[in-house]
Write a protein that holds these residues in place. Structure first.
Motif, PDB file in Angstrom:
ATOM      1  N   LEU A 121       0.925  -1.175  -0.051  1.00  0.00           N
ATOM      2  CA  LEU A 121      -0.033   0.148   0.032  1.00  0.00           C
ATOM      3  C   LEU A 121       0.769   1.227  -0.150  1.00  0.00           C
ATOM      4  O   LEU A 121       0.629   2.274  -0.610  1.00  0.00           O
ATOM      5  CB  LEU A 121      -0.978   0.037   1.468  1.00  0.00           C
ATOM      6  CG  LEU A 121      -1.995  -1.134   1.218  1.00  0.00           C
ATOM      7  CD1 LEU A 121      -2.774  -0.934   2.620  1.00  0.00           C
ATOM      8  CD2 LEU A 121      -3.092  -0.958  -0.032  1.00  0.00           C
ATOM      9  N   TYR A 122       1.891   1.206   0.909  1.00  0.00           N
ATOM     10  CA  TYR A 122       2.738   2.345   0.759  1.00  0.00           C
ATOM     11  C   TYR A 122       3.276   2.445  -0.706  1.00  0.00           C
ATOM     12  O   TYR A 122       3.460   3.757  -1.099  1.00  0.00           O
ATOM     13  CB  TYR A 122       3.757   2.062   1.732  1.00  0.00           C
ATOM     14  CG  TYR A 122       5.011   3.258   1.926  1.00  0.00           C
ATOM     15  CD1 TYR A 122       5.130   4.153   2.356  1.00  0.00           C
ATOM     16  CD2 TYR A 122       6.321   2.833   0.886  1.00  0.00           C
ATOM     17  CE1 TYR A 122       6.341   5.143   2.492  1.00  0.00           C
ATOM     18  CE2 TYR A 122       7.235   3.444   0.685  1.00  0.00           C
ATOM     19  CZ  TYR A 122       7.334   4.743   1.659  1.00  0.00           C
ATOM     20  OH  TYR A 122       8.460   5.680   1.443  1.00  0.00           O
ATOM     21  N   LEU A 124       2.122   1.667  -3.560  1.00  0.00           N
ATOM     22  CA  LEU A 124       1.251   2.164  -4.525  1.00  0.00           C
ATOM     23  C   LEU A 124       0.775   3.638  -4.350  1.00  0.00           C
ATOM     24  O   LEU A 124       0.802   4.575  -5.217  1.00  0.00           O
ATOM     25  CB  LEU A 124       0.114   1.369  -4.538  1.00  0.00           C
ATOM     26  CG  LEU A 124       0.373  -0.002  -5.003  1.00  0.00           C
ATOM     27  CD1 LEU A 124      -0.779  -0.974  -4.804  1.00  0.00           C
ATOM     28  CD2 LEU A 124       0.645  -0.040  -6.529  1.00  0.00           C
ATOM     29  N   SER A 125       0.674   3.936  -3.255  1.00  0.00           N
ATOM     30  CA  SER A 125       0.286   5.408  -2.756  1.00  0.00           C
ATOM     31  C   SER A 125       1.500   6.251  -3.022  1.00  0.00           C
ATOM     32  O   SER A 125       1.112   7.342  -3.505  1.00  0.00           O
ATOM     33  CB  SER A 125      -0.086   5.574  -1.038  1.00  0.00           C
ATOM     34  OG  SER A 125       0.910   5.067  -0.455  1.00  0.00           O
ATOM     35  N   ILE A 126       2.779   6.056  -2.487  1.00  0.00           N
ATOM     36  CA  ILE A 126       3.585   7.209  -2.740  1.00  0.00           C
ATOM     37  C   ILE A 126       4.073   7.041  -4.436  1.00  0.00           C
ATOM     38  O   ILE A 126       4.015   8.306  -4.816  1.00  0.00           O
ATOM     39  CB  ILE A 126       4.977   6.654  -2.191  1.00  0.00           C
ATOM     40  CG1 ILE A 126       4.784   6.557  -0.667  1.00  0.00           C
ATOM     41  CG2 ILE A 126       6.071   7.851  -2.464  1.00  0.00           C
ATOM     42  CD1 ILE A 126       4.377   7.927   0.103  1.00  0.00           C
ATOM     43  N   SER A 128       2.015   7.058  -6.745  1.00  0.00           N
ATOM     44  CA  SER A 128       0.899   7.831  -7.720  1.00  0.00           C
ATOM     45  C   SER A 128       1.246   9.460  -7.047  1.00  0.00           C
ATOM     46  O   SER A 128       0.444  10.232  -7.801  1.00  0.00           O
ATOM     47  CB  SER A 128      -0.448   7.455  -7.039  1.00  0.00           C
ATOM     48  OG  SER A 128      -0.534   7.752  -5.529  1.00  0.00           O
ATOM     49  N   LEU A 129       2.030   9.807  -6.254  1.00  0.00           N
ATOM     50  CA  LEU A 129       2.142  11.282  -5.887  1.00  0.00           C
ATOM     51  C   LEU A 129       3.086  11.885  -6.976  1.00  0.00           C
ATOM     52  O   LEU A 129       3.198  13.133  -7.198  1.00  0.00           O
ATOM     53  CB  LEU A 129       2.688  11.266  -4.712  1.00  0.00           C
ATOM     54  CG  LEU A 129       2.088  10.950  -3.152  1.00  0.00           C
ATOM     55  CD1 LEU A 129       2.679  11.128  -1.994  1.00  0.00           C
ATOM     56  CD2 LEU A 129       0.575  11.649  -3.330  1.00  0.00           C
ATOM     57  N   GLU A 161      -4.001   3.136 -12.573  1.00  0.00           N
ATOM     58  CA  GLU A 161      -3.994   3.049 -11.406  1.00  0.00           C
ATOM     59  C   GLU A 161      -4.744   2.058 -10.752  1.00  0.00           C
ATOM     60  O   GLU A 161      -4.720   1.258  -9.969  1.00  0.00           O
ATOM     61  CB  GLU A 161      -3.931   4.202 -10.261  1.00  0.00           C
ATOM     62  CG  GLU A 161      -2.763   5.125 -10.275  1.00  0.00           C
ATOM     63  CD  GLU A 161      -1.662   4.481  -9.751  1.00  0.00           C
ATOM     64  OE1 GLU A 161      -1.647   3.684  -9.023  1.00  0.00           O
ATOM     65  OE2 GLU A 161      -0.456   5.095  -9.961  1.00  0.00           O
ATOM     66  N   GLY A 165      -3.983  -1.528  -9.086  1.00  0.00           N
ATOM     67  CA  GLY A 165      -4.273  -1.792  -7.669  1.00  0.00           C
ATOM     68  C   GLY A 165      -4.946  -3.248  -7.578  1.00  0.00           C
ATOM     69  O   GLY A 165      -4.798  -4.045  -6.883  1.00  0.00           O
TER      70      GLY A 165
END
Length: 323
Positions: A121-122, A124-126, A128-129, A161, A165
């Protein structure tokens, strides 16, 4: 944390991060040579043997090149854009497990900068920034073509994305964890007594979806909407030059290396060799745990370069550097 633990943490950070950074010029050379081979021309061949020092010459050129700033731009956001893409690309390498563990003074240390239980999760989330750097650069350039390229990037992120995911959810379902290290550990041994217990065999459709989404994640053809130099001059980076331009593409190539490492972790066994367990390799190495750690790092590096990462040559476009 003790002084030794700080030293080991910083050492892991330097080794893993500098490996990712130094892969960038190698990928540039491979991509340019590959494009030249496909197009029946020599490619880089003047600077160093086989043109191997051409990326070094390019880096020096970017460092000494004039860095003009166009009139009527938002100078703060214009300067922030390239670095807002580089920072996420630098942060996501922290959770990639490049091996199991090594020992120092009888204590074990994971071959990973940070082993967090939500590592996937870290990541994929980072990752996308990075789109914010493209949006800032396109909007702050005060150029309609740059803005169009940036907005196309924002629309594309919705497209890739979600399947990326969902493909990762399949791996989470199989291994029952969000920890990338636990996922790699779960791929040791065999599946159905014949196939390696790799994610590519346990989740073939998930791998295919992830693989296609990886093209979009790294802006490779046919998902090069942020750039499309044939339509928008050069896309979101039209008004950038010198090191700001190089920073954008350094981040892009770092993302290529990182997504290759993630694909290796999820679908190609991480640091595991097919049909060989860590215990077997440790026995062959005479019980030397640190030698096994070096071997695991080399296995992970090789698989990241040669197994899932061949999309580097599968989408040769020459957009980043003139051929």
């Amino acid at each position: 944390m003790t002084g030794l633990e700080w030293i080991i943490l910083l050492s892991k950070l330097l080794v893993i991060y500098l490996t990712i950074v130094h892969v960038v010029p190698i990928m540039i050379w491979v991509e340019r040579k590959g494009a030249a081979l496909i197009q029946d021309r020599p490619g880089p061949n003047r600077v160093g043997p086989f043109g191997l020092l051409q990326p070094v010459a390019d880096a020096l050129k970017f460092l000494v090149k004039e860095d003009p700033i166009p009139n009527s731009v938002n100078r703060v956001l214009y300067a922030m854009g390239p670095f807002m893409t580089l920072v996420p690309a630098s942060l996501i390498v922290a959770v990639l497990p490049v091996g199991d563990f090594f020992e120092v003074q009888g204590k074990s240390y994971f071959m990973q900068i940070a082993d967090i239980n939500v590592g996937l999760l870290y990541l994929l989330s980072i990752s996308s920034l990075g789109i914010y750097g493209i949006l800032f650069g396109g909007w702050a350039s005060n150029n309609k073509y740059s803005l169009m390229g940036a907005m196309r990037s924002a629309s594309q992120i919705i497209s890739y994305e979600i399947p990326l995911g969902l493909a990762a959810v399949g791996a989470v379902t199989v291994y029952g964890t969000f920890s990338l290290r636990e996922m790699a550990l779960g791929q040791e041994g065999t599946f159905l007594a014949v196939l390696p217990r790799w994610g590519v065999f346990m989740q073939p459709i998930g791998f295919l979806v992830f693989f296609i989404s990886a093209f979009a994640e790294t802006n490779r053809l046919p998902f090069d909407l942020p750039e499309t130099e044939g339509e928008l001059v050069a896309g979101f980076h039209t008004e950038y030059g010198s090191m700001k331009f190089a920073t954008y593409f350094m981040a892009e190539y770092m993302n290529m290396a990182t997504i290759s490492g993630l694909m290796t972790t999820l679908y190609f066994g991480g640091w595991h060799l097919p049909y060989l367990t860590d215990a077997t390799l440790l026995g062959w190495l005479g019980g030397q745990r640190n030698l096994l750690a070096v071997l695991q790092f080399l296995i992970f590096f090789f698989q990241s370069c040669c197994l899932p990462a061949h999309f580097r040559l599968g989408a040769l476009d020459g957009a980043a550097f003139p051929l």
